[in-house]
Design a protein around this motif. Structure first.
Motif, PDB file in Angstrom:
ATOM      1  N   GLY A  46       0.807  -1.218   0.000  1.00  0.00           N
ATOM      2  CA  GLY A  46       0.000   0.000   0.000  1.00  0.00           C
ATOM      3  C   GLY A  46       0.837   1.263   0.000  1.00  0.00           C
ATOM      4  O   GLY A  46       0.565   2.209  -0.749  1.00  0.00           O
ATOM      5  N   HIS A  47       1.900   1.288   0.853  1.00  0.00           N
ATOM      6  CA  HIS A  47       2.716   2.505   0.935  1.00  0.00           C
ATOM      7  C   HIS A  47       3.448   2.762  -0.375  1.00  0.00           C
ATOM      8  O   HIS A  47       3.652   3.910  -0.790  1.00  0.00           O
ATOM      9  CB  HIS A  47       3.710   2.407   2.097  1.00  0.00           C
ATOM     10  N   PHE A  48       3.838   1.674  -1.083  1.00  0.00           N
ATOM     11  CA  PHE A  48       4.537   1.837  -2.352  1.00  0.00           C
ATOM     12  C   PHE A  48       3.567   2.309  -3.430  1.00  0.00           C
ATOM     13  O   PHE A  48       3.883   3.196  -4.234  1.00  0.00           O
ATOM     14  CB  PHE A  48       5.192   0.516  -2.773  1.00  0.00           C
ATOM     15  N   ALA A  49       2.355   1.743  -3.441  1.00  0.00           N
ATOM     16  CA  ALA A  49       1.340   2.155  -4.415  1.00  0.00           C
ATOM     17  C   ALA A  49       1.017   3.635  -4.256  1.00  0.00           C
ATOM     18  O   ALA A  49       0.943   4.385  -5.241  1.00  0.00           O
ATOM     19  CB  ALA A  49       0.082   1.304  -4.240  1.00  0.00           C
ATOM     20  N   GLY A  50       0.812   4.071  -3.015  1.00  0.00           N
ATOM     21  CA  GLY A  50       0.549   5.487  -2.768  1.00  0.00           C
ATOM     22  C   GLY A  50       1.738   6.353  -3.134  1.00  0.00           C
ATOM     23  O   GLY A  50       1.579   7.456  -3.679  1.00  0.00           O
ATOM     24  N   GLY A  51       2.945   5.873  -2.847  1.00  0.00           N
ATOM     25  CA  GLY A  51       4.159   6.630  -3.167  1.00  0.00           C
ATOM     26  C   GLY A  51       4.343   6.812  -4.663  1.00  0.00           C
ATOM     27  O   GLY A  51       4.758   7.882  -5.126  1.00  0.00           O
ATOM     28  N   VAL A  52       4.036   5.764  -5.442  1.00  0.00           N
ATOM     29  CA  VAL A  52       4.135   5.861  -6.904  1.00  0.00           C
ATOM     30  C   VAL A  52       3.218   6.966  -7.422  1.00  0.00           C
ATOM     31  O   VAL A  52       3.625   7.824  -8.212  1.00  0.00           O
ATOM     32  CB  VAL A  52       3.766   4.511  -7.568  1.00  0.00           C
ATOM     33  N   GLU A  53       1.966   6.946  -6.952  1.00  0.00           N
ATOM     34  CA  GLU A  53       1.002   7.943  -7.424  1.00  0.00           C
ATOM     35  C   GLU A  53       1.417   9.357  -7.004  1.00  0.00           C
ATOM     36  O   GLU A  53       1.328  10.301  -7.786  1.00  0.00           O
ATOM     37  CB  GLU A  53      -0.391   7.617  -6.887  1.00  0.00           C
ATOM     38  N   ALA A  54       1.874   9.515  -5.759  1.00  0.00           N
ATOM     39  CA  ALA A  54       2.272  10.851  -5.280  1.00  0.00           C
ATOM     40  C   ALA A  54       3.481  11.366  -6.040  1.00  0.00           C
ATOM     41  O   ALA A  54       3.532  12.545  -6.438  1.00  0.00           O
ATOM     42  CB  ALA A  54       2.566  10.798  -3.783  1.00  0.00           C
ATOM     43  N   ALA A  55       4.482  10.506  -6.264  1.00  0.00           N
ATOM     44  CA  ALA A  55       5.693  10.927  -6.976  1.00  0.00           C
ATOM     45  C   ALA A  55       5.369  11.283  -8.425  1.00  0.00           C
ATOM     46  O   ALA A  55       5.853  12.290  -8.958  1.00  0.00           O
ATOM     47  CB  ALA A  55       6.743   9.823  -6.927  1.00  0.00           C
ATOM     48  N   ALA A  56       4.545  10.463  -9.066  1.00  0.00           N
ATOM     49  CA  ALA A  56       4.187  10.740 -10.457  1.00  0.00           C
ATOM     50  C   ALA A  56       3.351  12.012 -10.568  1.00  0.00           C
ATOM     51  O   ALA A  56       3.530  12.818 -11.487  1.00  0.00           O
ATOM     52  CB  ALA A  56       3.420   9.555 -11.040  1.00  0.00           C
ATOM     53  N   SER A  57       2.436  12.209  -9.606  1.00  0.00           N
ATOM     54  CA  SER A  57       1.573  13.396  -9.647  1.00  0.00           C
ATOM     55  C   SER A  57       2.365  14.670  -9.394  1.00  0.00           C
ATOM     56  O   SER A  57       2.125  15.700 -10.022  1.00  0.00           O
ATOM     57  CB  SER A  57       0.450  13.256  -8.607  1.00  0.00           C
ATOM     58  N   ALA A  58       3.314  14.618  -8.438  1.00  0.00           N
ATOM     59  CA  ALA A  58       4.175  15.782  -8.207  1.00  0.00           C
ATOM     60  C   ALA A  58       5.024  16.070  -9.438  1.00  0.00           C
ATOM     61  O   ALA A  58       5.357  17.221  -9.721  1.00  0.00           O
ATOM     62  CB  ALA A  58       5.061  15.547  -6.984  1.00  0.00           C
ATOM     63  N   GLY A  59       5.360  15.019 -10.189  1.00  0.00           N
ATOM     64  CA  GLY A  59       6.109  15.217 -11.434  1.00  0.00           C
ATOM     65  C   GLY A  59       5.342  16.020 -12.458  1.00  0.00           C
ATOM     66  O   GLY A  59       5.938  16.666 -13.326  1.00  0.00           O
ATOM     67  N   GLY A  60       4.004  16.008 -12.353  1.00  0.00           N
ATOM     68  CA  GLY A  60       3.202  16.813 -13.272  1.00  0.00           C
ATOM     69  C   GLY A  60       3.497  18.289 -13.164  1.00  0.00           C
ATOM     70  O   GLY A  60       3.304  19.046 -14.123  1.00  0.00           O
ATOM     71  N   GLN A  61       3.994  18.733 -11.987  1.00  0.00           N
ATOM     72  CA  GLN A  61       4.280  20.153 -11.778  1.00  0.00           C
ATOM     73  C   GLN A  61       5.567  20.605 -12.473  1.00  0.00           C
ATOM     74  O   GLN A  61       5.853  21.803 -12.529  1.00  0.00           O
ATOM     75  CB  GLN A  61       4.380  20.444 -10.276  1.00  0.00           C
ATOM     76  N   ILE A  62       6.364  19.644 -12.983  1.00  0.00           N
ATOM     77  CA  ILE A  62       7.560  20.002 -13.748  1.00  0.00           C
ATOM     78  C   ILE A  62       7.459  19.522 -15.191  1.00  0.00           C
ATOM     79  O   ILE A  62       8.434  19.573 -15.934  1.00  0.00           O
ATOM     80  CB  ILE A  62       8.837  19.421 -13.096  1.00  0.00           C
ATOM     81  N   THR A  63       6.271  19.045 -15.559  1.00  0.00           N
ATOM     82  CA  THR A  63       6.087  18.481 -16.893  1.00  0.00           C
ATOM     83  C   THR A  63       5.543  19.532 -17.850  1.00  0.00           C
ATOM     84  O   THR A  63       4.493  20.113 -17.586  1.00  0.00           O
ATOM     85  CB  THR A  63       5.115  17.283 -16.839  1.00  0.00           C
ATOM     86  N   PRO A  64       6.244  19.799 -18.960  1.00  0.00           N
ATOM     87  CA  PRO A  64       5.712  20.741 -19.943  1.00  0.00           C
ATOM     88  C   PRO A  64       4.403  20.189 -20.528  1.00  0.00           C
ATOM     89  O   PRO A  64       4.197  18.976 -20.517  1.00  0.00           O
ATOM     90  CB  PRO A  64       6.808  20.792 -21.010  1.00  0.00           C
ATOM     91  N   PRO A  65       3.527  21.065 -21.027  1.00  0.00           N
ATOM     92  CA  PRO A  65       3.774  22.483 -21.283  1.00  0.00           C
ATOM     93  C   PRO A  65       3.376  23.433 -20.160  1.00  0.00           C
ATOM     94  O   PRO A  65       3.758  24.593 -20.190  1.00  0.00           O
ATOM     95  CB  PRO A  65       2.896  22.744 -22.514  1.00  0.00           C
ATOM     96  N   ILE A  66       2.568  22.978 -19.168  1.00  0.00           N
ATOM     97  CA  ILE A  66       2.020  23.943 -18.209  1.00  0.00           C
ATOM     98  C   ILE A  66       2.842  24.017 -16.924  1.00  0.00           C
ATOM     99  O   ILE A  66       3.023  25.079 -16.345  1.00  0.00           O
ATOM    100  CB  ILE A  66       0.538  23.615 -17.906  1.00  0.00           C
ATOM    101  N   MET A  67       3.363  22.879 -16.439  1.00  0.00           N
ATOM    102  CA  MET A  67       4.253  22.865 -15.275  1.00  0.00           C
ATOM    103  C   MET A  67       3.631  23.559 -14.053  1.00  0.00           C
ATOM    104  O   MET A  67       4.266  24.375 -13.397  1.00  0.00           O
ATOM    105  CB  MET A  67       5.593  23.513 -15.623  1.00  0.00           C
ATOM    106  N   GLY A  68       2.380  23.225 -13.760  1.00  0.00           N
ATOM    107  CA  GLY A  68       1.726  23.856 -12.614  1.00  0.00           C
ATOM    108  C   GLY A  68       1.597  25.355 -12.778  1.00  0.00           C
ATOM    109  O   GLY A  68       1.501  26.079 -11.795  1.00  0.00           O
TER     110      GLY A  68
END
Length: 740
Positions: free
Chosen positions: A299-321
Motif C-alpha cells: 500500500g505505501h509503495f502504491a501510494g508513493g508511486v502515485e504521489a511521486a508521479a503526480s508531483a512530477g506533473g508540476q515540472i512536466t511541460p507544457p504547463i508545469m503547474g
C-alpha cells in the motif's frame, strides 16, 4: 467502525479526501442563502476572467484590485479564523454571525475590498466627499494618511488570507522578512544590516503597483495562472482526465508492473492540464492505487508511486503547474523557450520512477494486466477523442506565439463547446456561434494584431468539429460547478502569490537576496576549507576547494528550497524561492534559466518530502497505508528529480536552449549518461536488476549510478569500473538460478 477498503471509495469519499488534504477546498458551511450567493459569485468571478482573457484586461491596478477583492470575499466568507471542527459547522441563529460568518470576518472582508479597490478610485486623484487625494504619480514615495491606512489593511488582510488557505508557515516567513525590512539597523550580523525603512515607506513600497503586493506576481497569477487552473478543472470534469487514464492503461498496462506504470503515465498526462499535485493524485490515484494493491504492490509503495508521479506533473511541460508562464515573465523569454528547456529534465524524473516501478515488480514477481482487463483502443478513442480538442487548441495558440491568457480563453471556450453544447440542445449553440464570430473577428483587420488566417481556420474547424460529435454532453449546471471548483482551487494560489509579493518587495527594498547569497557562499567556503584536505587527493576538478565550495553552496540552497517550499502551491513557492535563492545561484555563475529551473525543482520536491507532503498523505488515504511511510516511498521514487537539477546547473547543455553551452555532442553525452545513471540508481533502490541485488553489490550500484549521473567524462569512466563487476555478478546469479 472500520473505514472502507480503498477500492470502495466513491466520488464523494474521494472529494472528502481531497478536501481533507487540500486546504483550499476545506470551507465552512454557510447558510443556504449565502452559499447560493457565493456559488454564483464564483461563477461570475470565473466569467469575468474568461472575458478579460479574450477581450482585453483592464489596467494593472484595476484588474489586480478586482482579483484581490474576489479573493477577500470568497476566503473570508468561506475559511474560518481557526481550523476547529465547530468552525466549519453551520450554526444558525447567531446574531453576530450573519450567514454563519462571524461579524469580524465581514468587517475584515469589507476593509480588504476597500483597500484593494482604493487605488482604482484614487489613481487620478480624488477631490470629493471631503477628500483631497493627489493623483498617484504625485504621491508615489510620499503616501497620504489614507494610503497608509488602506495599505496597512491590505498587508494584514493578504497575510491573513494566506494563513487561512495554506497555513501559518508562509505568513511566518513573510513576517520575518517584514521585521528585517523595518528593523534593518538592529540586525545582529553586520552583513545583514541596512538603513531600514519606517512603516510609511514600507507601506508605500508594498502597496503601490510595480512592487510588493501589486507587483508582477499577482499580475501573472490574475492574468494567466488563474485561467489555467480553471482550464484544468473544466477539462478534467469534461472527461479529458479519464481519457488520459484510459490511454495510459492501453500504453503501459500490458507490461511488467503495469498498474504502477499506468499511474506514472496517466499522472504525466494529467499533469499537462492540472495545477495541483493533490488534484492529480486523487483524480488518477482513485483508479491506479487500488489496482496496484490488487496486483500485489504494498500500500505505501502504491501510494508513493502515485504521489511521486503526480508531483512530477508540476515540472512536466507544457504547463508545469503554471510556473512556466511565470518563468517566461521573469526571464523575459518566449514561453516556448521554457517548455523546450523543461523537456529533458522532466524525462529524467519519469525514467527514475518508471525504472523503480519496473524492477520492484520484477523483484516481487507481480502479474500484469490481462488483455481482458485493458480498455479497447478503438472504443476509448471513439468515445473520448473529442475531449482532447480543447487541449489541442490551447497548445496551438500557445505555440503560435499568442499570449497564454488567449490560449486559455480558446481552450476554456472549446471545453464549453465540446462538453456542453449539442445540436439537440439548440439554445446551447449560441456558444459555438459566438466563438466562431470571435475567431473571425480576431482574423479581421479590425482587431489589430489578431489571428493569422491559418490559425483562424484551424480554430474554426476545431470549434465546428467539437459541436458536431455525437457523444453525450453535460448540462450547464455541471459547467458552473466546474467554474466554482476551479475558483476554489485558485484561491490558495492567489492568496499565496499576493502574500509572496511582500517578500519580493522586501528583497527589492533591502537587497537581502544578495546578502543571503553571500552568506551561503561564505558558509560553503568555510566548510570546503575543512573538507578539502580530506578529499583533495581525488584527481578531479570537482574535489578541488572551489569545486567543493560550489557543490556545498548548491546543496545548502537546495535544502533551503525544500524547507521553504513545504506546503506551498507550485506557483507561490516558485515566486518566493526565485526571489530568495536565485541571487545566491547567480553569484556562483549559474545561467539565469538554470537557476530558475533549479529552485522550481527543489521547491516541488517539498511536495513529496516528509513530514509536509500533502500529495503523499492524500495517496495514503486512498491506499489505506501509513502516511509517513507513503511519503518516504514517494521521496525515494522521486530521486531522479532530486539529482537532475545538479546536472543542468553543472552542464546547462541539458536545457538545450542556451546556445553558449549547447553542442549536440555534449547534450547527448550529458543526457544519455544521466538517464543511464538514474536507471542504475533505480535498480539499487528497488534491489533488483537481472536478479536480486543485495548487500555490497547494491551499494556499489548506487555509487556507480551517482558517478554516471555526474556530467563528466572522468566520472563516467569511474562508474564503468564500478558497474562492470555488478553486471557480471548479476549474470552469474542468473546462470545459477537457471542451473538450479
Amino acid at each position: 467502525m472500520t473505514s472502507p477498503a480503498p477500492h470502495e471509495l466513491d466520488a464523494k469519499a474521494l472529494e472528502a479526501l481531497e478536501r481533507k488534504y487540500d486546504s483550499a477546498l476545506a470551507t465552512r458551511n454557510n447558510s443556504p442563502q449565502l452559499t447560493k450567493v457565493m456559488y454564483w459569485g464564483t461563477v461570475a468571478f470565473a466569467l469575468y476572467h474568461l472575458w478579460t482573457a479574450g477581450f482585453g484586461t483592464p489596467v494593472d491596478h484595476v484588474h489586480m484590485g478586482i482579483h484581490l477583492s474576489g479573493l477577500f470575499i470568497f476566503i473570508f466568507v468561506g475559511f474560518p479564523l481557526l481550523k476547529l471542527a465547530q468552525s466549519y459547522e453551520h450554526r444558525p441563529g447567531r446574531i453576530l454571525a450573519p450567514g454563519n460568518v462571524p461579524i469580524y470576518d465581514w468587517a475584515i472582508m469589507i476593509l480588504g475590498v476597500c483597500a484593494a479597490l482604493f487605488l482604482w478610485l484614487s489613481w487620478r486623484g480624488l477631490d470629493s466627499f471631503g477628500l483631497a487625494i493627489p493623483e498617484q504619480a504625485l504621491r508615489q514615495g510620499n503616501p497620504t494618511g489614507l494610503d497608509v491606512f488602506f495599505g496597512s489593511v491590505l498587508i494584514l488582510a493578504v497575510l491573513e488570507i494566506a494563513r487561512r488557505t495554506i497555513g501559518f508557515v508562509l505568513p511566518m516567513i513573510i513576517s520575518v522578512f517584514m521585521i528585517y525590512a523595518l528593523f534593518g539597523p538592529y540586525m545582529p550580523a553586520q552583513i545583514l544590516r541596512h538603513p531600514g525603512v519606517d512603516w510609511h515607506q514600507f507601506v508605500n513600497n508594498m502597496y503601490f503597483p510595480a512592487e510588493g503586493i501589486f507587483g508582477v506576481t499577482l499580475w501573472v497569477v490574475s492574468t494567466v495562472v488563474f485561467h489555467f487552473v480553471l482550464f484544468g478543472v473544466v477539462a478534467q470534469r469534461m472527461g479529458l482526465g479519464q481519457f488520459f487514464v484510459d490511454n495510459a492503461m492501453i500504453a503501459a498496462g500490458r507490461y511488467t508492473g503495469g498498474p504502477a506504470k499506468v499511474s506514472v503515465v496517466s499522472s504525466a498526462f494529467f499533469g499537462t492540464i492540472s495545477g495541483s499535485s493533490i488534484a492529480n493524485t486523487v483524480s488518477t490515484g482513485s483508479l491506479t492505487i487500488p489496482n496496484m494493491k490488487r496486483m500485489g504492490y504494498p500500500g505505501h509503495f502504491a501510494g508513493g508511486v502515485e504521489a511521486a508521479a503526480s508531483a512530477g506533473g508540476q515540472i512536466t511541460p507544457p504547463i508545469m503547474g503554471a510556473a512556466s508562464f511565470l518563468m517566461a515573465e521573469y526571464l523575459e523569454v518566449p514561453y516556448t523557450t521554457i517548455v523546450i528547456a523543461a523537456i529533458v529534465p522532466a524525462m529524467m524524473h519519469y525514467i527514475g520512477v518508471m525504472s523503480i516501478v519496473h524492477f520492484t515488480a520484477k523483484r516481487l514477481n507481480l502479474p500484469t494486466y490481462t488483455k481482458d482487463e485493458l480498455p479497447n483502443l478503438i472504443k476509448v478513442w471513439r468515445e473520448g477523442w473529442f475531449t482532447i480538442i480543447p487541449l489541442i487548441a490551447l497548445l496551438i495558440v500557445l505555440f503560435s506565439g499568442y499570449s497564454p491568457n488567449m490560449a486559455a480563453f480558446m481552450g476554456l471556450n472549446l471545453c464549453v463547446v465540446v462538453g456542453f453544447c449539442a445540436l439537440d440542445k439548440p439554445k446551447t449553440l449560441i456558444v459555438p456561434f459566438a466563438l466562431l464570430g470571435f475567431i473571425f473577428w480576431k482574423a479581421s483587420p479590425m482587431s489589430g494584431e489578431g489571428f493569422s488566417p491559418n490559425l483562424a481556420g484551424v480554430l474554426a474547424a476545431l470549434t465546428i468539429l467539437g459541436s458536431l460529435h455525437r457523444n453525450e454532453r453535460q448540462n450547464f449546471r455541471d459547467l458552473f460547478d466546474s467554474f466554482h471548483v476551479g475558483v476554489q482551487y485558485a484561491l490558495a494560489v492567489g492568496a499565496a502569490s499576493a502574500a509572496v509579493g511582500i517578500v519580493v518587495g522586501v528583497i527589492n527594498t533591502t537587497g537581502v537576496g544578495f546578502r543571503l547569497g553571500f552568506m551561503v557562499t561564505n558558509g560553503a567556503a568555510d566548510m570546503a576549507a575543512v573538507l578539502h584536505p580530506l578529499l583533495g587527493w581525488i584527481p578531479s576538478e570537482a574535489f578541488s576547494q572551489a569545486g567543493i565550495q560550489q557543490f556545498l553552496s548548491l546543496v545548502l540552497i537546495a535544502i533551503a528550497c525544500i524547507l521553504m517550499g513545504a506546503g506551498l502551491p507550485t506557483t507561490a513557492l516558485y515566486i518566493m524561492l526565485v526571489s530568495v535563492a536565485q541571487p545566491a545561484l547567480s553569484q556562483l555563475g549559474v545561467p539565469a534559466l538554470a537557476t530558475h529551473m533549479f529552485v522550481l525543482y527543489y521547491g516541488v520536491i517539498s511536495e513529496i518530502t516528509p513530514p509536509v507532503c500533502a500529495s503523499a498523505y492524500a495517496a495514503a488515504g486512498i491506499a489505506g497505508s501509513n502516511p509517513f511511510r507513503t511519503g518516504i516511498s514517494a521521496f525515494t521514487l522521486g530521486l531522479g528529480k532530486l539529482m537532475v537539477p545538479m546536472v543542468f546547473v553543472y552542464a546547462p547543455t541539458m536545457l538545450i536552449v542556451l546556445p553558449e553551452y549547447f553542442t549536440l555532442l555534449s547534450f547527448l553525452q550529458v543526457s544519455l549518461t544521466c538517464a543511464a545513471g538514474v536507471f542504475v540508481i533505480a535498480t539499487a533502490v528497488s534491489g533488483f536488476f537481472l536478479a536480486p541485488l543485495n548487500g555490497i553489490w547494491r551499494v556499489i550500484a548506487a555509487i556507480g549510478g551517482l558517478f554516471l549521473v555526474a556530467p563528466s567524462g572522468q566520472s563516467d569512466l569511474i562508474s564503468l569500473v564500478l558497474l562492470v563487476p555488478v553486471f557480471l555478478q548479476q549474470q552469474l546469479q542468473v546462470r545459477k538460478t537457471i542451473n538450479a
